[in-house]
Design an enzyme around this catalytic site. Structure first.
Site, mmCIF file in Angstrom:
data_model
loop_
_atom_site.group_PDB
_atom_site.id
_atom_site.type_symbol
_atom_site.label_atom_id
_atom_site.label_comp_id
_atom_site.label_asym_id
_atom_site.label_seq_id
_atom_site.Cartn_x
_atom_site.Cartn_y
_atom_site.Cartn_z
ATOM 1 N N ASP A 80 -7.493 -5.574 -4.676
ATOM 2 C CA ASP A 80 -6.579 -5.818 -3.560
ATOM 3 C C ASP A 80 -6.637 -7.277 -3.110
ATOM 4 O O ASP A 80 -6.532 -7.577 -1.926
ATOM 5 C CB ASP A 80 -6.886 -4.894 -2.374
ATOM 6 N N ASN A 95 -0.907 -8.026 -3.625
ATOM 7 C CA ASN A 95 -1.541 -7.228 -4.671
ATOM 8 C C ASN A 95 -0.550 -6.313 -5.379
ATOM 9 O O ASN A 95 0.460 -5.905 -4.801
ATOM 10 C CB ASN A 95 -2.651 -6.365 -4.072
ATOM 11 N N GLU A 149 0.823 -1.218 0.000
ATOM 12 C CA GLU A 149 0.000 0.000 0.000
ATOM 13 C C GLU A 149 0.853 1.263 0.000
ATOM 14 O O GLU A 149 0.333 2.377 -0.063
ATOM 15 C CB GLU A 149 -0.946 -0.012 1.202
#
Length: 611
Positions: free
Chosen positions: A325, A283, A199
């Site tokens: 995700d 991801n 992220e």
């Protein structure tokens, strides 16, 4: 920068040395896995079964379970670690919180007496770049040494007898957003470690260190040219779409692979006969798929690698051009199954995308892939091509809110590990039951800051419940039984030869259920919710024990133990909407709970389930 930590010895040191002197501290890890009295690695064994051969606790007497002893970790954040038990000593690690972040404790596994503790001094800035709570998923052990990963990207080796630091090695940079939360795994003298931070646009890798010196033996990146991914002429993927040169570059827009995510913070399995390790990558970055055309290899990919060299032998991408995700860092459980009259060496991968994959672990062929949770974001898996079939109606577009996507961003199941019983031949699966609304937005990359590009609102799936614990038959390809929970089931699972399965709930219940039919046999209400991993071992008194950490947190639980406004539904990367009511059920905690059977006449049934 991590500096040398301190070790706190117990008050009567001479009384502690003798038991260690007789212990077989130099036994290798494989031999310890054969001893049902020990729990030598987070997953119990290389196959990631989390199965205990102990059977003293069974369906007939589990209602007599009671507390044997407790211990406070001293840091009230998410407690996801699995305790280790080796030669009568329990080793447990806390999260990055409290006055002594990532502190390691050595305890007498029968009495709970503290033998020593070790406190590293990691960089305080690490907490600011951890996306989904400051958790630690456990330790590793081999040849008289305990191995620790700290949140600020160091791997540390400790002397198991004394807690003395032997070496530490820095593996990543927190100013880029890198952290480490996974439990290390020891294979053939190498410590295997992966990074977190997708992220933040971190480039994923798995690194092998020499267990005696801490020197880096090899590093395999998840994105980039073949030389970085350690792909050579001996790389033989089963599917044609995965054959070609430098696909870790060509399946991305120009240079995007350098900030492409695909980190590896989950579980590693190992098959000694094939000499292959297996793991899944996370991801791609950012979540907004409109900014990264192509399949984005090698994100959301299961790799098989040679542990000696790190070279990839095969790979399978679970979610090409991931839209939601859907990391695939989940465990790969290694079992041999009778399929169509033939014994197959397979791995079982409960996908975050909602499909239960059964794959040939020698070749990477997908044998079956069946939905184990409600799925509308995909239309199935094409077994001829190995490709998942997307539902175009659910494709996120910039500026448009796409509603009712199932499963949500944490997937049908996230990191929380399953357990496999060779007796029932069932997989016990703790997981969530959530859907979401998803709105993609443009985002720019700045090192060490969030690189997401999505606004997410999660909520309960069909039926109104948010979690489930279920048993899955991989041969019949179906669910055998299920237990619905009002909150996501974020704890790991344990199953024993006594045919009892264990798991915890976020609303503070630790449960024992009949492994054959799911009937609740016993439950205990703790001080805080459970997101930890239960383990089983034999004490010095010959009794079977069950241990688990209590302390709510993790991605779904930060609303209960951190400064997150529960009224903001899209906080915590969207999970707050799904668990807005969690603070009414529980607050943070840090308690290690250890159980054993009570009196023969069934005294202390105060925690038995009500009729």
């Amino acid at each position: 920068m991590l500096v040398r930590g301190f070790t706190l010895a117990a008050s009567v040191l001479c009384a502690l040395v003798a038991p260690f002197a007789t212990a077989s501290a130099q036994s290798d890890l494989a031999s310890r896995m054969k001893d049902p009295g020990q729990w030598p690695m987070a997953a119990r064994d290389y196959a990631n079964t989390r199965y205990s051969e102990l059977d003293q606790i069974n369906a007939g007497n589990a209602a007599r379970l009671q507390l044997a002893w407790t211990f406070s970790i001293g840091a009230d954040r998410g407690q996801e670690a699995a305790p280790l038990v080796v030669d009568g000593t329990m080793y447990v690690v806390g999260p990055y919180a409290g006055p002594y972040p990532n502190r390691v404790f050595a305890l007498d596994a029968t009495s709970g007496e503290l033998k020593w503790s070790y406190a590293p001094k990691p960089e305080p800035a690490a907490a600011g770049v951890a996306c989904c709570d400051v958790v630690n998923r456990g330790l590793a052990f081999d040849n008289g040494k305990v191995f620790l990963n700290t949140l600020d990207n160091h791997t540390v080796a400790l002397d198991a007898k004394t807690g003395k630091e032997l070496w530490h090695t820095k593996l990543g940079e927190i100013n880029k957003g890198e952290t480490i939360t996974m439990a290390p795994v020891v294979v053939k003298g190498k410590i295997l470690v992966g990074n977190s931070g997708g992220e933040m646009g971190v480039r994923g890798w798995v690194t092998a260190l020499d267990e005696n010196t801490g020197a880096i033996a090899w590093r395999a990146y998840s994105t980039g040219p073949d030389k970085d991914v350690l792909i050579g002429d001996d790389f033989k993927p089963f599917y044609d779409s995965l054959k070609g040169k430098d696909l870790g570059v060509k399946t991305w827009p120009a240079d995007r692979w350098q900030v492409g995510g695909a980190t590896m913070w989950g579980w590693i399995s190992y098959d000694p006969e094939l000499n292959l390790i297996y793991y899944g990558t996370a991801n791609p970055s950012p979540w907004n798929a409109n900014q990264r055309s192509g399949d984005n290899l090698w994100s959301t990919t299961i790799f098989a690698r040679d542990p000696d060299t790190g070279r990839a032998k095969w790979a399978y991408q679970v979610n090409p051009h991931d839209l939601f995700d859907h990391d695939e860092i989940n465990e790969n459980v290694l079992v041999d199954l009778e399929l169509n009259g033939q014994t197959r060496k397979v791995l079982i991968h409960p996908g975050r995308n909602g499909y239960m994959y059964v794959m040939d672990r020698a070749t990477g062929e997908v044998i079956s892939a069946d939905a184990y949770e409600f799925v509308n974001s995909y239309k199935g898996v094409d077994l001829k091509t190995g490709k998942i079939i997307p539902n175009e109606e659910k494709t996120p577009l910039v500026g448009k809110t796409v509603e009712n996507i199932c499963p949500s961003a944490p997937g049908a199941k996230d990191w929380q590990p399953t357990a496999w019983s060779p007796r029932t031949k069932l997989l016990y699966v703790p997981h969530q039951h959530l859907c979401m609304d998803f709105k993609a937005s443009q985002v720019g990359y700045v090192a060490g800051t969030p690189y997401v590009g999505a606004d997410v609102d999660m909520y309960a799936g069909p039926g109104g419940y948010r979690g489930e614990f279920m048993a899955w038959d991989p041969v019949a390809r179906k669910k055998v039984w299920e237990i619905h929970e009002k909150l996501p089931v974020w704890s790991g699972a344990l199953v024993t030869a006594g045919e009892v399965a264990f798991y915890g709930t976020m609303d503070r219940l630790f449960k024992a259920v009949d492994a054959k039919d799911g009937r609740v046999l016993w439950q205990f209400r703790a001080g805080s919710g459970f997101i930890g991993q239960p383990v089983s071992y034999r004490g010095a008194d010959g009794q079977q024990y069950i241990a688990i950490l209590s302390g709510v947190g993790g991605w779904p639980g930060v609303v209960a133990n951190a400064e997150v406004d529960q009224r903001v539904r899209n906080a915590a990367l969207g999970f707050t909407g799904a668990t807005q009511d969690l603070p009414f059920y529980t607050a943070g905690g840090s308690e290690l709970l250890v159980f054993k059977l009570g009196g023969a006449n069934g005294e202390d049934t105060s925690h038995a389930p009500s009729k």
